[in-house]
Design a protein around this motif. Structure first.
Motif, PDB file in Angstrom:
ATOM      1  N   THR A  39       0.804  -1.223   0.000  1.00 51.47           N
ATOM      2  CA  THR A  39       0.000   0.000   0.000  1.00 51.47           C
ATOM      3  C   THR A  39       0.837   1.273   0.000  1.00 51.47           C
ATOM      4  O   THR A  39       0.288   2.372   0.083  1.00 51.47           O
ATOM      5  CB  THR A  39      -0.907   0.013   1.242  1.00 51.47           C
ATOM      6  N   SER A  40       2.163   1.146  -0.091  1.00 52.96           N
ATOM      7  CA  SER A  40       3.026   2.332  -0.046  1.00 52.96           C
ATOM      8  C   SER A  40       4.061   2.291  -1.152  1.00 52.96           C
ATOM      9  O   SER A  40       4.574   1.226  -1.508  1.00 52.96           O
ATOM     10  CB  SER A  40       3.745   2.424   1.301  1.00 52.96           C
ATOM     11  N   SER A  41       4.381   3.468  -1.672  1.00 54.45           N
ATOM     12  CA  SER A  41       5.469   3.597  -2.643  1.00 54.45           C
ATOM     13  C   SER A  41       6.544   4.563  -2.143  1.00 54.45           C
ATOM     14  O   SER A  41       7.436   4.932  -2.891  1.00 54.45           O
ATOM     15  CB  SER A  41       4.921   4.096  -3.991  1.00 54.45           C
ATOM     16  N   LYS A  42       6.444   4.962  -0.857  1.00 53.77           N
ATOM     17  CA  LYS A  42       7.379   5.954  -0.325  1.00 53.77           C
ATOM     18  C   LYS A  42       7.887   5.510   1.048  1.00 53.77           C
ATOM     19  O   LYS A  42       7.630   6.140   2.069  1.00 53.77           O
ATOM     20  CB  LYS A  42       6.713   7.323  -0.235  1.00 53.77           C
ATOM     21  N   VAL A  43       8.628   4.404   1.069  1.00 52.70           N
ATOM     22  CA  VAL A  43       9.165   3.875   2.323  1.00 52.70           C
ATOM     23  C   VAL A  43      10.542   4.468   2.570  1.00 52.70           C
ATOM     24  O   VAL A  43      11.417   4.439   1.707  1.00 52.70           O
ATOM     25  CB  VAL A  43       9.210   2.337   2.297  1.00 52.70           C
ATOM     26  N   ASP A  44      10.716   5.015   3.762  1.00 56.59           N
ATOM     27  CA  ASP A  44      11.904   5.786   4.140  1.00 56.59           C
ATOM     28  C   ASP A  44      12.585   5.110   5.329  1.00 56.59           C
ATOM     29  O   ASP A  44      12.029   4.227   5.978  1.00 56.59           O
ATOM     30  CB  ASP A  44      11.451   7.205   4.526  1.00 56.59           C
ATOM     31  N   TYR A  45      13.793   5.531   5.622  1.00 53.75           N
ATOM     32  CA  TYR A  45      14.598   5.011   6.726  1.00 53.75           C
ATOM     33  C   TYR A  45      14.786   6.107   7.777  1.00 53.75           C
ATOM     34  O   TYR A  45      14.693   7.309   7.473  1.00 53.75           O
ATOM     35  CB  TYR A  45      15.976   4.575   6.201  1.00 53.75           C
ATOM     36  N   GLU A  46      15.108   5.728   9.014  1.00 49.02           N
ATOM     37  CA  GLU A  46      15.419   6.690  10.067  1.00 49.02           C
ATOM     38  C   GLU A  46      16.300   6.007  11.121  1.00 49.02           C
ATOM     39  O   GLU A  46      15.805   5.191  11.900  1.00 49.02           O
ATOM     40  CB  GLU A  46      14.149   7.226  10.744  1.00 49.02           C
ATOM     41  N   VAL A  47      17.578   6.347  11.185  1.00 49.31           N
ATOM     42  CA  VAL A  47      18.425   5.851  12.257  1.00 49.31           C
ATOM     43  C   VAL A  47      18.019   6.554  13.560  1.00 49.31           C
ATOM     44  O   VAL A  47      17.805   7.767  13.581  1.00 49.31           O
ATOM     45  CB  VAL A  47      19.919   6.095  11.965  1.00 49.31           C
ATOM     46  N   GLU A  48      17.897   5.763  14.633  1.00 48.70           N
ATOM     47  CA  GLU A  48      17.507   6.363  15.914  1.00 48.70           C
ATOM     48  C   GLU A  48      18.170   5.627  17.082  1.00 48.70           C
ATOM     49  O   GLU A  48      18.357   4.415  17.053  1.00 48.70           O
ATOM     50  CB  GLU A  48      15.986   6.327  16.102  1.00 48.70           C
TER      51      GLU A  48
ATOM     52  N   LEU B 223       6.116   4.542  33.103  1.00 50.03           N
ATOM     53  CA  LEU B 223       7.039   3.748  32.297  1.00 50.03           C
ATOM     54  C   LEU B 223       7.456   2.523  33.106  1.00 50.03           C
ATOM     55  O   LEU B 223       7.717   2.626  34.308  1.00 50.03           O
ATOM     56  CB  LEU B 223       8.268   4.572  31.915  1.00 50.03           C
ATOM     57  N   TYR B 224       7.534   1.373  32.420  1.00 45.86           N
ATOM     58  CA  TYR B 224       7.864   0.117  33.095  1.00 45.86           C
ATOM     59  C   TYR B 224       9.134  -0.481  32.504  1.00 45.86           C
ATOM     60  O   TYR B 224       9.502  -0.179  31.357  1.00 45.86           O
ATOM     61  CB  TYR B 224       6.712  -0.877  32.947  1.00 45.86           C
ATOM     62  N   PRO B 225       9.821  -1.345  33.274  1.00 43.63           N
ATOM     63  CA  PRO B 225      11.017  -1.994  32.740  1.00 43.63           C
ATOM     64  C   PRO B 225      10.734  -2.688  31.417  1.00 43.63           C
ATOM     65  O   PRO B 225       9.751  -3.422  31.277  1.00 43.63           O
ATOM     66  CB  PRO B 225      11.381  -3.002  33.838  1.00 43.63           C
ATOM     67  N   GLY B 226      11.588  -2.433  30.439  1.00 49.45           N
ATOM     68  CA  GLY B 226      11.418  -3.017  29.114  1.00 49.45           C
ATOM     69  C   GLY B 226      10.712  -2.117  28.125  1.00 49.45           C
ATOM     70  O   GLY B 226      10.745  -2.376  26.923  1.00 49.45           O
ATOM     71  N   ASP B 227      10.054  -1.043  28.595  1.00 47.87           N
ATOM     72  CA  ASP B 227       9.485  -0.076  27.662  1.00 47.87           C
ATOM     73  C   ASP B 227      10.617   0.545  26.851  1.00 47.87           C
ATOM     74  O   ASP B 227      11.730   0.754  27.367  1.00 47.87           O
ATOM     75  CB  ASP B 227       8.749   1.041  28.409  1.00 47.87           C
ATOM     76  N   ILE B 228      10.341   0.841  25.579  1.00 54.11           N
ATOM     77  CA  ILE B 228      11.377   1.453  24.737  1.00 54.11           C
ATOM     78  C   ILE B 228      10.896   2.787  24.190  1.00 54.11           C
ATOM     79  O   ILE B 228       9.705   2.990  23.942  1.00 54.11           O
ATOM     80  CB  ILE B 228      11.815   0.514  23.586  1.00 54.11           C
ATOM     81  N   ILE B 229      11.854   3.691  24.040  1.00 48.69           N
ATOM     82  CA  ILE B 229      11.580   5.039  23.537  1.00 48.69           C
ATOM     83  C   ILE B 229      12.509   5.305  22.374  1.00 48.69           C
ATOM     84  O   ILE B 229      13.734   5.291  22.514  1.00 48.69           O
ATOM     85  CB  ILE B 229      11.794   6.101  24.631  1.00 48.69           C
ATOM     86  N   LEU B 230      11.930   5.546  21.190  1.00 45.20           N
ATOM     87  CA  LEU B 230      12.694   5.921  20.000  1.00 45.20           C
ATOM     88  C   LEU B 230      12.834   7.440  20.015  1.00 45.20           C
ATOM     89  O   LEU B 230      11.835   8.163  20.091  1.00 45.20           O
ATOM     90  CB  LEU B 230      11.975   5.453  18.735  1.00 45.20           C
ATOM     91  N   THR B 231      14.056   7.932  19.936  1.00 42.60           N
ATOM     92  CA  THR B 231      14.328   9.328  20.299  1.00 42.60           C
ATOM     93  C   THR B 231      14.411  10.289  19.121  1.00 42.60           C
ATOM     94  O   THR B 231      14.788  11.446  19.301  1.00 42.60           O
ATOM     95  CB  THR B 231      15.641   9.401  21.105  1.00 42.60           C
ATOM     96  N   GLY B 232      14.045   9.861  17.923  1.00 40.53           N
ATOM     97  CA  GLY B 232      14.070  10.760  16.776  1.00 40.53           C
ATOM     98  C   GLY B 232      15.268  10.505  15.879  1.00 40.53           C
ATOM     99  O   GLY B 232      16.220   9.822  16.250  1.00 40.53           O
ATOM    100  N   THR B 233      15.202  11.085  14.678  1.00 39.14           N
ATOM    101  CA  THR B 233      16.233  10.834  13.668  1.00 39.14           C
ATOM    102  C   THR B 233      16.874  12.134  13.201  1.00 39.14           C
ATOM    103  O   THR B 233      16.221  13.185  13.188  1.00 39.14           O
ATOM    104  CB  THR B 233      15.632  10.081  12.468  1.00 39.14           C
TER     105      THR B 233
END
Length: 300
Positions: free
Chosen positions: A136-145, A251-261
């Motif tokens: 359903t997409s033709s514009k898949v992008d990447y983001e290192v975080e 927030l609980y142990p094991g929760d993850i936070i993606l911090t932006g690119t």
């Protein structure tokens, strides 16, 4: 310490990176018994410093075993099927537009507060796993975080204390279907396709990382460097992010936070120069002290 998730017929298993290869903890315990050694990634995260110490002591014992015994539970990395470095987070929270130059390249205003959105566990996958391009997409992008992994229950945490609640860090690629993301004002659809959060290869304990806002990070596609920056360019640093989120939810142990690119995503190029990911493209994502995460895009 660098923890690894090993995918096996028995499910996700805890591994540890050693100088001799990846030590499979459950397989090692079948040979070198130890009632005190943590057996899962979550047990290590939740147990914090004491669990890390118990695991380190056990790994040293296991490495002292006879070579024939060690061959039963230590394998080279090339023989490992990697799973996501945090196998079962209860929350996946993401921060959007958190690098100054990334906000500028996309012509977005600098946020006054962290922009939060979420992803789900269907997006999780591991190092060297193929990622399907959604039909359903033709514009898949990447983001290192940089990905923060919470180690202790946190609510109403002050910024000065926030990093005390962090177990460690890992590498994540916040893959994004831009046409789906921008279809409405809510970004979730373009961020939550299957496999859109490869995580790993290692979960690195905070003591090995030091300042999370002084790490080089970069991303390459088919060997061409597309993103090359430092976490110091974050608008909201890791301590502020953890504190801010904890004011609104526990927030609980094991929760993850993606911090932006950082800057360099396809969306930031002039429209006539935007070349989105296609089948066969290989993304290599690297963050200083955390390792290198590689994945290939494939047709769904």
């Amino acid at each position: 310490m660098k923890l690894v998730t090993i995918q096996s017929q028995q499910g996700a298993q805890l591994g540890v990176l050693t100088g001799e290869g990846i030590l499979n903890v459950p397989e090692a315990l079948a040979v070198v018994a130890d009632a005190n050694a943590p057996r899962t990634t979550h047990q290590v995260i939740e147990g914090g410093a004491s669990a890390l110490q118990a695991l380190q002591s056990y790994v040293e014992r296991a490495l002292a075993a006879a070579p024939a015994d060690k061959a039963k539970f230590i394998k080279p990395e090339s023989d490992i099927a990697f799973g996501p470095s945090v196998p079962k987070p209860s929350k996946i929270i993401c921060v959007g537009l958190n690098y100054r130059r990334h906000a500028e390249e996309t012509n977005a205003p600098i946020p006054a507060s962290p922009i939060l959105f979420n992803k789900f566990d269907n997006t999780l996958t591991g190092h060297l796993c193929d990622i399907p391009l959604p039909r359903t997409s033709s514009k898949v992008d990447y983001e290192v975080e940089l990905c923060i992994v919470i180690g202790k229950q946190a609510k109403y945490v002050e910024k000065a204390d926030a990093l005390d609640y962090v177990f460690g860090y890992t590498v994540v690629n916040d893959i994004s279907a831009r046409d789906l993301q921008m279809r409405t004002s809510q970004w979730l659809l373009g961020k939550s396709c299957d496999g859109f959060s490869p995580l790993g290869p290692y979960l690195v304990s905070a003591d090995e990382v030091g300042d999370p806002n002084n790490l080089n990070l970069k991303l390459s596609v088919n060997g061409e460097v597309r993103q090359n920056s430092n976490t110091s360019d974050m608008i909201f640093h890791c301590d502020e992010i953890v504190s801010y989120i904890s004011q609104h939810m526990t927030l609980y142990p094991g929760d993850i936070i993606l911090t932006g690119t950082p800057e360099g995503v396809v969306l930031g190029y002039p429209e006539d120069k935007q070349v989105y990911l296609k089948a066969g493209d290989v993304m290599t994502v690297e963050i200083e002290k955390l390792g290198v995460l590689t994945n290939r895009m494939v047709s769904e």
